[in-house]
Design a protein around this motif. Sequence first.
Motif, PDB file in Angstrom:
ATOM      1  N   SER A  17      -6.668 -56.334 -14.414  1.00 32.10           N
ATOM      2  CA  SER A  17      -7.250 -57.592 -14.903  1.00 32.10           C
ATOM      3  C   SER A  17      -7.424 -57.590 -16.418  1.00 32.10           C
ATOM      4  O   SER A  17      -7.852 -58.583 -16.998  1.00 32.10           O
ATOM      5  N   LEU A  20      -4.697 -55.031 -21.882  1.00 31.45           N
ATOM      6  CA  LEU A  20      -3.454 -54.276 -22.031  1.00 31.45           C
ATOM      7  C   LEU A  20      -2.469 -54.624 -20.910  1.00 31.45           C
ATOM      8  O   LEU A  20      -1.279 -54.831 -21.152  1.00 31.45           O
ATOM      9  N   ARG A  49     -11.605 -54.465 -10.547  1.00 33.55           N
ATOM     10  CA  ARG A  49     -12.804 -54.936  -9.838  1.00 33.55           C
ATOM     11  C   ARG A  49     -12.842 -56.464  -9.706  1.00 33.55           C
ATOM     12  O   ARG A  49     -13.364 -57.003  -8.741  1.00 33.55           O
ATOM     13  N   THR A  50     -12.308 -57.134 -10.711  1.00 33.32           N
ATOM     14  CA  THR A  50     -12.356 -58.608 -10.737  1.00 33.32           C
ATOM     15  C   THR A  50     -11.661 -59.218  -9.527  1.00 33.32           C
ATOM     16  O   THR A  50     -10.560 -58.796  -9.166  1.00 33.32           O
ATOM     17  N   TYR A  90     -14.120 -48.710  -9.004  1.00 32.83           N
ATOM     18  CA  TYR A  90     -13.460 -47.514  -9.523  1.00 32.83           C
ATOM     19  C   TYR A  90     -14.120 -46.214  -9.039  1.00 32.83           C
ATOM     20  O   TYR A  90     -13.538 -45.148  -9.127  1.00 32.83           O
TER      21      TYR A  90
HETATM   22  N1  NDP Z   1      -5.515 -53.820 -25.391  1.00 29.68           N
HETATM   23  C1  NDP Z   1      -4.665 -53.205 -26.222  1.00 29.68           C
HETATM   24  O1  NDP Z   1      -3.992 -53.835 -27.026  1.00 29.68           O
HETATM   25  C2  NDP Z   1      -4.510 -51.720 -26.162  1.00 29.68           C
HETATM   26  C3  NDP Z   1      -5.247 -50.953 -25.286  1.00 29.68           C
HETATM   27  N2  NDP Z   1      -5.056 -49.595 -25.209  1.00 29.68           N
HETATM   28  C4  NDP Z   1      -5.806 -48.781 -24.271  1.00 29.68           C
HETATM   29  O2  NDP Z   1      -5.569 -49.235 -22.955  1.00 29.68           O
HETATM   30  C5  NDP Z   1      -6.721 -49.090 -22.147  1.00 29.68           C
HETATM   31  C6  NDP Z   1      -7.103 -50.441 -21.577  1.00 29.68           C
HETATM   32  O3  NDP Z   1      -7.347 -51.332 -22.644  1.00 29.68           O
HETATM   33  P1  NDP Z   1      -7.719 -52.858 -22.447  1.00 29.68           P
HETATM   34  O4  NDP Z   1      -6.872 -53.460 -21.403  1.00 29.68           O
HETATM   35  O5  NDP Z   1      -7.758 -53.472 -23.767  1.00 29.68           O
HETATM   36  O6  NDP Z   1      -9.198 -52.747 -21.910  1.00 29.68           O
HETATM   37  P2  NDP Z   1     -10.095 -53.808 -21.156  1.00 29.68           P
HETATM   38  O7  NDP Z   1     -11.435 -53.795 -21.797  1.00 29.68           O
HETATM   39  O8  NDP Z   1      -9.413 -55.114 -21.012  1.00 29.68           O
HETATM   40  O9  NDP Z   1     -10.263 -53.084 -19.747  1.00 29.68           O
HETATM   41  C7  NDP Z   1      -9.299 -53.083 -18.722  1.00 29.68           C
HETATM   42  C8  NDP Z   1      -9.980 -53.396 -17.407  1.00 29.68           C
HETATM   43  O10 NDP Z   1     -10.886 -52.337 -17.116  1.00 29.68           O
HETATM   44  C9  NDP Z   1     -12.068 -52.853 -16.519  1.00 29.68           C
HETATM   45  N3  NDP Z   1     -13.216 -52.489 -17.358  1.00 29.68           N
HETATM   46  C10 NDP Z   1     -13.539 -52.929 -18.581  1.00 29.68           C
HETATM   47  N4  NDP Z   1     -14.658 -52.367 -19.027  1.00 29.68           N
HETATM   48  C11 NDP Z   1     -15.082 -51.541 -18.065  1.00 29.68           C
HETATM   49  C12 NDP Z   1     -16.178 -50.670 -17.924  1.00 29.68           C
HETATM   50  N5  NDP Z   1     -17.074 -50.522 -18.887  1.00 29.68           N
HETATM   51  N6  NDP Z   1     -16.279 -49.960 -16.790  1.00 29.68           N
HETATM   52  C13 NDP Z   1     -15.370 -50.089 -15.815  1.00 29.68           C
HETATM   53  N7  NDP Z   1     -14.307 -50.912 -15.896  1.00 29.68           N
HETATM   54  C14 NDP Z   1     -14.154 -51.615 -17.001  1.00 29.68           C
HETATM   55  C15 NDP Z   1     -11.909 -54.351 -16.461  1.00 29.68           C
HETATM   56  O11 NDP Z   1     -11.437 -54.669 -15.181  1.00 29.68           O
HETATM   57  P3  NDP Z   1     -12.388 -55.052 -13.972  1.00 29.68           P
HETATM   58  O12 NDP Z   1     -13.724 -55.419 -14.502  1.00 29.68           O
HETATM   59  O13 NDP Z   1     -11.672 -56.189 -13.324  1.00 29.68           O
HETATM   60  O14 NDP Z   1     -12.386 -53.844 -13.149  1.00 29.68           O
HETATM   61  C16 NDP Z   1     -10.810 -54.649 -17.442  1.00 29.68           C
HETATM   62  O15 NDP Z   1     -10.067 -55.776 -17.076  1.00 29.68           O
HETATM   63  C17 NDP Z   1      -7.786 -48.505 -23.049  1.00 29.68           C
HETATM   64  O16 NDP Z   1      -7.780 -47.113 -22.882  1.00 29.68           O
HETATM   65  C18 NDP Z   1      -7.303 -48.881 -24.442  1.00 29.68           C
HETATM   66  O17 NDP Z   1      -7.768 -47.989 -25.416  1.00 29.68           O
HETATM   67  C19 NDP Z   1      -4.099 -48.977 -25.978  1.00 29.68           C
HETATM   68  C20 NDP Z   1      -3.337 -49.683 -26.866  1.00 29.68           C
HETATM   69  C21 NDP Z   1      -3.497 -51.106 -27.057  1.00 29.68           C
END
Ligand code: NDP
Length: 514
Positions: A17, A20, A49-50, A90
């Motif tokens: 969700s 990235l 989770r969403t 998770y």
């Molecule tokens: N975005 C980017 O451009 C880049 C990201 N990255 C890396 O990729 C990874 C993912 O990044 P990104 O997609 O931006 O992150 P997000 O903040 O969008 O998190 C991804 C998903 O993880 C779940 N999530 C978010 N916060 C939490 C939390 N505190 N605890 C548990 N679940 C959580 C959410 O899904 P749900 O609530 O639905 O479970 C969310 O949709 C990271 O490690 C980031 O450093 C690397 C390069 C570029």
Amino acid sequence: MSEKKKHLYTVVVLGASGDLAKKKTFPALFGLFKNQYLDQNTHIVGYARTKMDRPKFEEHVTKHIKLKTQDDHDALTRFLRQCSYLDGQYDTDDGFQALEKSLVDIEKSSRATARLFYMALPPSVFIPVATNLKKHNYKKDALIRLIVEKPFGMDLESSRKLAKDLGALFTEEEIYRIDHYLGKEMVKNLMILRFANVIFGSVWNRHCIDNVQITFKEKIGTEGRGGYFDEFGILRDVMQNHMLQILTLMTMEPPISLGAEDVRDEKVKVLRFIPPIAKEDVLLGQYTKSEDGKEPGYLDDKTVPKGSKTPTYAAATLYIHNERWSGVPFILKCGKALDQQKTEIRIQFKDVSGNLLSKLSRNEIVIRVQPQEAVYVKIMNKEPGLGMKTVISDLDLSYSSRFDNSVIPEAYESLILDSLNGDHSNFVRDDELDAAWKIFTPILKTIDNGEIVPVPYAFGSRGPKGVTEFMAKHGYMRGEQDYVWPQHSEAGANAKGQEQKVAKDQQKDTRTDH
Ligand SMILES: NC(=O)C1=CN([C@@H]2O[C@H](COP(=O)(O)OP(=O)(O)OC[C@H]3O[C@@H](n4cnc5c(N)ncnc54)[C@H](OP(=O)(O)O)[C@@H]3O)[C@@H](O)[C@H]2O)C=CC1
Ligand SMILES: O=C1O[C@H](COP(=O)(O)O)[C@@H](O)[C@H](O)[C@H]1O
């Protein structure tokens, strides 16, 4: 399980969700599927989770996919048929049990024999998710691959803990630590440029090179990712990983072969010659509102804690104490909310000896990573005409004009394909991480303790005051004459059909080579 056999995968995107997954992972998987690099029977399961119904999930998957032709549209229809979504927690068993049931059903019909788990997740949940994957979704008779996203820890200690915890669950063979800069075309080109060209190979050392700059500039600020960014800062977000990877490939000795372990052995070796960064070799900045007040400052981001001193800009100089590089400064500069977007390596050569000719500028090799991929060499030339005046010119390999019809693949496409093929060359090994954190951990502690205060700079500017002096202090010498890389001029960009119009002020910036 044997790697020789061609496996059919089921791909699971954890954190489906998220940002990235939406911007990079799904578009990259689609790119591979469309171009037949991914078997057309591959199933892709999103997990997060969403709660998302089918239309919402499809909107999320397709939001950043660009379609140009009817064939693309048709391919997307087929791709979406292969995608499904499952919501679950998770840190509890039930979600992963449901995921297992879904995987078993898929494998029954598709006959897939391998599983690729892509953790597009924040680092706080890497271990709980990996633990549950191991407990519920790890099949001994299947080929397993696990892609982990950066950041790999906050410092040496946390990185070691993460490596140890992950290592207790998955083997190094199964783990693919992604640094997407290793999938970029020009970064992959570094080894070819160096080791397949006598003219470059022979000057690639301290006898000829005076200094090297590696620059990463972004026009965007933190854009809602401030909460994440504030914990890490620009050194952990970009410099310790992406920029250090570029530096490593640029400076390592030739590997025995192009095999993953040989390449990574050399990368580790050169990293171990770099001492920790000294406090006096660092300049930090944090962006404020733009001069016209239209763009917000870093502290205006509601997700950033009040009064944060986290740097959004950093310049740091590193040295490599080995025979090849001793005494050459490597100036790394990176920042958000700057005047332009670009990543490049600028290798500046020493002055010409003797006094036969005057007013000479130094030769430079510029490897333009993005945008407008190119390699150009700045040289001195005779100005055409009567007389013997010298002028700066260039030997220019601009991809847009040289490789007319070729498509530069997205970094994530290239890396996901490597992981499916079991090729670790462009992924980060655990000892490589260890060596990288040793260079950065002391200075990060100094910064975290507030011992280096970031200098404010306006959103959209060239960065904090003092950057020019910082570069000059570390050996960079600006040319005597005005020079504009032709691809950077508006005429050049338009003539090549570039989508991106390059503004006049960007031209000015190129001239200053910052
Ligand atoms: N975005 C980017 O451009 C880049 C990201 N990255 C890396 O990729 C990874 C993912 O990044 P990104 O997609 O931006 O992150 P997000 O903040 O969008 O998190 C991804 C998903 O993880 C779940 N999530 C978010 N916060 C939490 C939390 N505190 N605890 C548990 N679940 C959580 C959410 O899904 P749900 O609530 O639905 O479970 C969310 O949709 C990271 O490690 C980031 O450093 C690397 C390069 C570029
Ligand atoms: O890893 C990251 O990289 C992006 C920049 O990637 P690029 O491919 O667009 O150059 C950066 O914006 C982000 O902050 C960082 O986490």
